[in-house]
Design a protein around this motif. Structure first.
Motif, mmCIF file in Angstrom:
data_model
loop_
_atom_site.group_PDB
_atom_site.id
_atom_site.type_symbol
_atom_site.label_atom_id
_atom_site.label_comp_id
_atom_site.label_asym_id
_atom_site.label_seq_id
_atom_site.Cartn_x
_atom_site.Cartn_y
_atom_site.Cartn_z
ATOM 1 N N GLN A 155 45.010 47.209 29.685
ATOM 2 C CA GLN A 155 44.956 46.396 28.472
ATOM 3 C C GLN A 155 44.546 44.968 28.803
ATOM 4 O O GLN A 155 43.814 44.329 28.089
ATOM 5 C CB GLN A 155 46.332 46.359 27.774
ATOM 6 C CG GLN A 155 46.898 47.714 27.482
ATOM 7 C CD GLN A 155 47.866 48.140 28.592
ATOM 8 O OE1 GLN A 155 47.540 48.059 29.783
ATOM 9 N NE2 GLN A 155 49.049 48.577 28.211
ATOM 10 N N GLY A 156 45.055 44.465 29.941
ATOM 11 C CA GLY A 156 44.890 43.050 30.245
ATOM 12 C C GLY A 156 43.516 42.678 30.786
ATOM 13 O O GLY A 156 43.045 41.575 30.560
ATOM 14 N N ALA A 157 42.866 43.589 31.516
ATOM 15 C CA ALA A 157 41.653 43.177 32.228
ATOM 16 C C ALA A 157 40.394 43.754 31.610
ATOM 17 O O ALA A 157 40.449 44.643 30.800
ATOM 18 C CB ALA A 157 41.730 43.603 33.680
ATOM 19 N N ALA A 199 52.241 42.608 31.727
ATOM 20 C CA ALA A 199 51.165 42.445 30.757
ATOM 21 C C ALA A 199 49.907 43.171 31.218
ATOM 22 O O ALA A 199 49.097 43.617 30.406
ATOM 23 C CB ALA A 199 50.874 40.965 30.549
ATOM 24 N N ASN A 200 49.746 43.292 32.530
ATOM 25 C CA ASN A 200 48.573 43.977 33.064
ATOM 26 C C ASN A 200 48.791 45.479 33.184
ATOM 27 O O ASN A 200 47.974 46.178 33.770
ATOM 28 C CB ASN A 200 48.233 43.422 34.451
ATOM 29 C CG ASN A 200 47.012 42.543 34.406
ATOM 30 O OD1 ASN A 200 46.499 42.259 33.331
ATOM 31 N ND2 ASN A 200 46.544 42.132 35.560
ATOM 32 N N TYR A 219 34.617 52.611 45.251
ATOM 33 C CA TYR A 219 35.395 51.849 44.276
ATOM 34 C C TYR A 219 36.798 51.635 44.790
ATOM 35 O O TYR A 219 37.252 52.292 45.720
ATOM 36 C CB TYR A 219 35.426 52.582 42.933
ATOM 37 C CG TYR A 219 36.076 53.951 42.984
ATOM 38 C CD1 TYR A 219 35.369 55.050 43.439
ATOM 39 C CD2 TYR A 219 37.398 54.133 42.589
ATOM 40 C CE1 TYR A 219 35.953 56.309 43.491
ATOM 41 C CE2 TYR A 219 37.991 55.383 42.635
ATOM 42 C CZ TYR A 219 37.267 56.475 43.090
ATOM 43 O OH TYR A 219 37.855 57.702 43.152
ATOM 44 N N LYS A 220 37.450 50.674 44.183
ATOM 45 C CA LYS A 220 38.833 50.391 44.487
ATOM 46 C C LYS A 220 39.654 50.966 43.350
ATOM 47 O O LYS A 220 39.325 50.771 42.181
ATOM 48 C CB LYS A 220 39.008 48.874 44.557
ATOM 49 C CG LYS A 220 40.040 48.428 45.542
ATOM 50 C CD LYS A 220 39.954 46.931 45.777
ATOM 51 C CE LYS A 220 41.260 46.441 46.357
ATOM 52 N NZ LYS A 220 41.634 47.078 47.616
ATOM 53 N N GLY A 234 42.244 50.985 40.660
ATOM 54 C CA GLY A 234 42.891 49.871 39.979
ATOM 55 C C GLY A 234 44.382 49.814 40.229
ATOM 56 O O GLY A 234 44.947 48.741 40.419
ATOM 57 N N GLU A 235 45.042 50.961 40.258
ATOM 58 C CA GLU A 235 46.500 50.978 40.277
ATOM 59 C C GLU A 235 47.096 50.709 41.643
ATOM 60 O O GLU A 235 48.203 50.207 41.752
ATOM 61 C CB GLU A 235 47.019 52.322 39.765
ATOM 62 C CG GLU A 235 46.844 52.519 38.271
ATOM 63 C CD GLU A 235 45.401 52.773 37.878
ATOM 64 O OE1 GLU A 235 44.577 53.053 38.769
ATOM 65 O OE2 GLU A 235 45.093 52.675 36.678
ATOM 66 N N ARG A 280 43.249 54.611 33.477
ATOM 67 C CA ARG A 280 42.748 54.303 32.155
ATOM 68 C C ARG A 280 42.467 52.821 32.153
ATOM 69 O O ARG A 280 43.167 52.070 32.809
ATOM 70 C CB ARG A 280 43.815 54.586 31.099
ATOM 71 C CG ARG A 280 43.936 56.026 30.778
ATOM 72 C CD ARG A 280 44.927 56.177 29.668
ATOM 73 N NE ARG A 280 45.718 57.354 29.901
ATOM 74 C CZ ARG A 280 46.876 57.576 29.310
ATOM 75 N NH1 ARG A 280 47.375 56.678 28.509
ATOM 76 N NH2 ARG A 280 47.521 58.675 29.544
ATOM 77 N N VAL A 323 35.976 48.646 40.318
ATOM 78 C CA VAL A 323 37.360 49.101 40.244
ATOM 79 C C VAL A 323 37.418 50.227 39.228
ATOM 80 O O VAL A 323 36.794 50.149 38.178
ATOM 81 C CB VAL A 323 38.307 47.961 39.815
ATOM 82 C CG1 VAL A 323 39.737 48.464 39.722
ATOM 83 C CG2 VAL A 323 38.227 46.794 40.784
ATOM 84 N N ARG A 324 38.114 51.298 39.572
ATOM 85 C CA ARG A 324 38.306 52.376 38.600
ATOM 86 C C ARG A 324 39.782 52.500 38.291
ATOM 87 O O ARG A 324 40.601 52.492 39.198
ATOM 88 C CB ARG A 324 37.821 53.712 39.175
ATOM 89 C CG ARG A 324 36.327 53.845 39.221
ATOM 90 C CD ARG A 324 35.981 55.303 39.392
ATOM 91 N NE ARG A 324 34.658 55.454 39.966
ATOM 92 C CZ ARG A 324 34.181 56.602 40.410
ATOM 93 N NH1 ARG A 324 34.935 57.683 40.379
ATOM 94 N NH2 ARG A 324 32.966 56.671 40.913
ATOM 95 N N TRP A 325 40.081 52.608 37.021
ATOM 96 C CA TRP A 325 41.469 52.730 36.592
ATOM 97 C C TRP A 325 41.727 54.141 36.100
ATOM 98 O O TRP A 325 40.811 54.831 35.683
ATOM 99 C CB TRP A 325 41.752 51.738 35.458
ATOM 100 C CG TRP A 325 41.496 50.322 35.837
ATOM 101 C CD1 TRP A 325 40.310 49.665 35.785
ATOM 102 C CD2 TRP A 325 42.435 49.392 36.363
ATOM 103 N NE1 TRP A 325 40.449 48.380 36.240
ATOM 104 C CE2 TRP A 325 41.753 48.175 36.595
ATOM 105 C CE3 TRP A 325 43.803 49.456 36.654
ATOM 106 C CZ2 TRP A 325 42.377 47.049 37.111
ATOM 107 C CZ3 TRP A 325 44.421 48.329 37.158
ATOM 108 C CH2 TRP A 325 43.716 47.139 37.385
#
Ligand code: SF4
Lengths: 496, 231
Positions: free
Chosen positions: B229-231, A313-314, A202-203, A205-206, B226, B222-224
């Motif tokens: 909010q946007g995606a 916003a993201n 996985y990538k 996100g941050e 958390r 993709v892992r966040w």
């Protein structure tokens, strides 16, 4: 616009001295383990050369990366249907022979050998079987053009070079090579991630770091076949794949990755890029000649108020946006346009960019004596020792334009600085050259500073990683009272 | 029926299957929860590529088809008997079952030879692997033996093994169906239980994590920290 942040990198090839310090730093921290001995998450290749694993760039052999066909983007090595049928035996997985069989030496023999007429020797032992082996090749067997007839002459990037250009590279008096350090590119469109049947890759996100979840990997080996850069590796002992993690534990504590930190030539730069993820799929499918420009256009201007608003916003932190504004990578790639992605034709959209090396010809040997070929400095880019076509195959997707642009600008910067410090170039000529290279005095000064005088903090602009926001921070600390911590706690082993 | 055989039947066809299935569920689940890392196919293709193809491909295709056949006979015995009511269809089924059975035996044999002869592969073969090879080989050989010496298995399985298995499932075991079966068949059944009980301790667990979500997930993952909010 779907703004995401990505930790991206630039390697300045003109500065690499081929010392392999980076590889050793990485090896000592991450791959000095059973099953990983043969892995070099960071390795340094001599170009021309076949690299590690042998001829990795030859996708007719390895079938790595993506291909665009009739408006469709597909992996060369696999697909959903193929995965079902190939899961028992993947047809495109390289074997250990494509890398090398790791070995050590029988040092004990030096101490224990019975007295005899000859000096005892330490013979090589395989680190897989423990048996004596006959070493035929190693990871850097072609270092500094060693064994050129076997390695350098089989470099996949020589495709399309005519006899004269090949001659230009290999004639003995004009022998030329440069170094090509490689790590995982942490691509925007990673083939490894897309190929994994288990969804283990996985990538993040941050920060866009591509990781492989060891608890989820089942050893199907698809990623090894799919990565065109061959930067995912199969651990033969644990039966799991592994890859470069961009030293994320270091990044999270504000330190540069080990290979960056230790780099003797100071060739490495790291910083955040903001990019538009919405355009990803469309860009990855574009015709080859548009790819470099299109990838660049995905990278957003971190000063643009609209971009900043969309980033916020993201959920991208202001601190990360501020970091993106200081990013050296942004300057090299987007503002100055002198850093280029390696093998863009693989369509993974790599996030590691290279400043192509200059190899000026100052003199030539004729009839046994050496002649200066021009009175002044390095004259013609196209006359350099490394044929433009060769560099274009590596960094331009086969097209010379972008590479020529990058080299001309670098050349102009040198002339300009020469006019200031040595004075053998007059200011007018320098200005003309800057102008021709699409460069200003200010830009030239900035390039010079970031190339030659850069401090540690200028090279590595590490964004705050905000681990305090990570999901594990939501875990109840009392639940873990008296535990040894949380996360990956068992040692790697094979099977139960 | 004398007393001893009766107890033996109870032990092998009632006690053993319950122990085997209990172990199977308990250990696979517990292993998945606490030792997720150990769930791997433990592939050795990276160490040797050619013999790997000739062993693993026939073995997997063979065994999957044969196991699939057993499951069909277990789940829809009536339909199967109906299919077999025409001799031609019965022949087709029997012959293809035998072919796939043989395929799996040949594949397993080739894989075993590879394990024994390629030193790198031998190195990564554990004791558990060797035991597994023996059990699998016994299972496949007895299965092929049954297919050859006690033909029309696709019919009698549906008529006798299926009700026996269902009786186990309904916790009302009836050994009558199996106690009169030929000893080769009994042996095949007992070995199957041993395999099922041994399963959670081996690399076979990779079957349980076969990659189905891949078929419907999007290409990129993709892992966040958390979810954003946007995606
Ligand atoms: S440490 Fe730096 S200079 Fe040395 S080989 Fe690695 S990249 Fe090149």
């Amino acid at each position: 616009m779907n703004v995401r942040s990505q930790v991206a990198m630039v390697f300045h090839l003109d500065k690499c001295i081929g010392c392999h310090t980076c590889s050793i730093a990485c090896k000592n921290i991450w791959t000095d383990r059973k099953g990983a001995e043969y892995m070099w998450w960071n390795n340094v290749e001599t170009k021309p050369g076949t690299g590690y694993p042998t001829a990795w760039e030859d996708q007719e052999k390895y079938n790595g990366g993506w291909e665009a066909q009739n408006g469709d983007l597909r992996l060369k090595s696999t697909s959903k249907t193929k995965t079902v049928f190939n899961i028992f035996h993947h047809p495109h997985v390289p074997t250990m022979d494509d890398y090398y069989e790791p070995w050590t030496y029988d040092y004990q023999h030096l101490f224990n050998a019975p007295e005899g007429a000859d000096q005892p020797t330490a013979r090589p032992l395989s680190m897989v079987t423990g048996e004596l082996i006959n070493i035929k090749a190693g990871p850097n067997w072609d270092d500094d053009l060693g064994g050129s007839p076997v390695y350098a002459e089989n470099d996949p990037n020589l495709k399309g070079l005519d006899a004269a250009q090949r001659e230009q590279l290999s004639a003995i008096e004009r022998l030329v090579f440069f170094y090509f350090p490689r790590i995982c590119n942490h691509c925007l469109n990673p083939a490894c991630v897309a190929s994994c049947p288990s969804g283990a890759l996985y990538k993040r996100g941050e920060d866009g770091i591509v990781l492989l979840d060891q608890n989820r990997c089942r050893g199907w080996r698809s990623c090894v076949a799919a990565c065109p850069y061959k930067k995912t590796f199969f651990n033969w002992f644990t039966g799991k794949s592994e890859k470069c993690i961009l030293c994320f534990p270091r990044l999270e504590t504000g330190q540069a990755p080990a290979c960056f930190h230790s780099c003797v030539g100071r060739i490495r730069y790291l910083g955040v890029l903001l990019y538009d993820a919405e355009r990803l799929e469309r860009v990855a499918k574009l015709p080859l000649e548009e790819l470099i420009e299109a990838q660049r256009s995905m990278i957003l201007d971190p000063f643009d108020p609209e971009v900043i608003a969309a980033a916020r916003a993201n959920g991208i932190h202001d601190s990360v946006i501020a970091s993106a504004q200081k990013s050296p990578v942004y300057k090299f790639v987007k503002v100055w346009k002198i850093a280029l992605p390696p093998h863009i034709e693989f369509r993974t959209l790599p996030m590691l960019f290279y400043v192509p090396p200059m190899a000026p010809v100052m003199a030539r040997k004729e009839n046994g004596s050496v002649h200066n070929i021009s009175e002044d400095l390095f004259h013609d880019i196209d006359d350099a020792r490394v044929p433009m076509k060769f560099l274009a195959n590596l960094f331009g997707g086969g097209h010379e334009g972008k590479v020529r642009y990058a080299l001309r600008k670098q050349k102009a910067v040198r002339w300009y600085r020469r006019s200031l410090t040595v004075g053998d170039v007059d200011a007018e000529t320098a200005d003309r050259m800057l102008h021709e290279a699409d460069c200003t005095r200010e830009e030239a000064e900035a390039i010079y500073r970031l190339t030659s005088l850069c401090t540690f903090d200028e090279r590595f602009v590490i964004p705050p990683m905000h681990r305090e926001e990570a999901i594990e921070m939501m875990a109840d600390p009392l639940e873990h009272k008296q535990n040894v911590g949380f996360g990956f706690l068992t040692g790697p082993r094979r099977g139960l | 029926m004398n007393e001893a055989t009766h107890y033996l039947d109870q032990l092998l066809f009632v006690g053993l299957p319950y122990v085997a299935f209990f172990t199977f569920f308990l250990v696979t689940i517990q292993r998945y929860r606490s030792q997720k890392f150990t769930y791997s196919s433990l592939s050795s293709q990276f160490l040797e590529n050619q013999q790997h193809f000739w062993g693993l491909v026939p073995f997997h295709y063979g065994i999957l088809t044969v196991v699939g056949g057993h499951i069909v006979a277990f789940l829809i015995p009536r339909e199967l008997l109906l299919w077999n009511s025409q001799p031609l269809r019965l022949y087709v089924l029997e012959v293809s079952a035998l072919i796939f059975g043989l395929l799996s035996v040949v594949g397993l044999g080739a894989a075993l030879v590879r394990r024994l002869t390629v030193s790198k592969v031998k190195r990564v073969t554990s004791t558990v692997d060797w035991i597994l090879y023996v059990l699998l080989l016994l299972q496949l050989l007895s299965g092929v033996g049954v297919a050859m010496f006690h033909p029309w298995g696709s019919s009698w399985f549906a008529a006798s093994a299926t009700p026996y298995l269902w009786s186990l499932l309904k916790l009302n075991p009836e050994t009558g169906y199996v106690s009169s079966m030929p000893s080769l068949v009994q042996w095949h059944i007992v070995n199957a239980y041993v395999l099922i009980g041994f399963f959670p301790f081996t690399r076979l667990v990779h079957i349980l994590v076969a990659p189905n979500p891949y078929l419907w997930r999007r290409p990129q993952v993709v892992r966040w920290y958390r979810p954003p909010q946007g995606a």
